[in-house]
Write a protein that holds these residues in place. Sequence first.
Motif, short mmCIF file in Angstrom:
data_model
loop_
_atom_site.label_atom_id
_atom_site.label_comp_id
_atom_site.label_asym_id
_atom_site.label_seq_id
_atom_site.Cartn_x
_atom_site.Cartn_y
_atom_site.Cartn_z
N ALA A 231 -6.88 29.29 -5.94
CA ALA A 231 -6.01 28.19 -5.51
C ALA A 231 -6.45 27.74 -4.13
N SER A 232 -6.17 26.49 -3.84
CA SER A 232 -6.42 25.95 -2.51
C SER A 232 -5.36 24.89 -2.24
N ILE A 233 -5.25 24.51 -0.99
CA ILE A 233 -4.30 23.48 -0.62
C ILE A 233 -5.09 22.31 -0.07
N VAL A 234 -4.94 21.17 -0.74
CA VAL A 234 -5.66 19.96 -0.36
C VAL A 234 -4.62 18.89 -0.09
N ARG B 129 -1.99 34.93 -18.54
CA ARG B 129 -0.75 35.08 -17.78
C ARG B 129 -0.98 35.89 -16.51
N LYS B 130 -1.74 36.96 -16.65
CA LYS B 130 -2.02 37.82 -15.49
C LYS B 130 -2.77 37.07 -14.40
N VAL B 131 -3.81 36.35 -14.77
CA VAL B 131 -4.62 35.64 -13.78
C VAL B 131 -3.84 34.46 -13.18
N TRP B 132 -3.01 33.79 -13.98
CA TRP B 132 -2.19 32.71 -13.42
C TRP B 132 -1.19 33.27 -12.41
N ARG B 133 -0.66 34.46 -12.66
CA ARG B 133 0.22 35.09 -11.65
C ARG B 133 -0.55 35.33 -10.36
#
Length: 137
Positions: free
Chosen positions: A15-18, A59-63
Amino acid sequence: MSHFCSPIHSQAPLASIVAGRVTFNRAAIMRRVHDAGRFAFAACRSQAERRHQLSHWLRKVWREAKAEAVSLARHIEADAAVRRDLAARAAEAVALAGRYGNDADAIRQAIASESYRERMNFAAVDRLQAALATVRS
């Protein structure tokens, strides 16, 4: 070394914040799903088992990705808070220097008189030293 085992690929940020919005790197998420579940996928005997394993690892990786996004947001907010505190401290130093007429000798005298007190106020000395630094520059 194959590209699947490369640490560059497995350590890519999820994830990143753009521009103030959270964005998820879907390719990195799928790569991480593959890396994490590759042995479970290999052990599957039917398509239903593969779907179940894929669902589990997704599900695990999305968490993990969501936790990474929350952590990034907290770090960004902490950085912003530090910047606000530094700006407030700089403004306080400029105002304190203004009270002494932007005179470096007067500020040095105030630091010396504060240092000679029986119960020295270290916070006041620190503020006066910051004011002195603004006068010098």
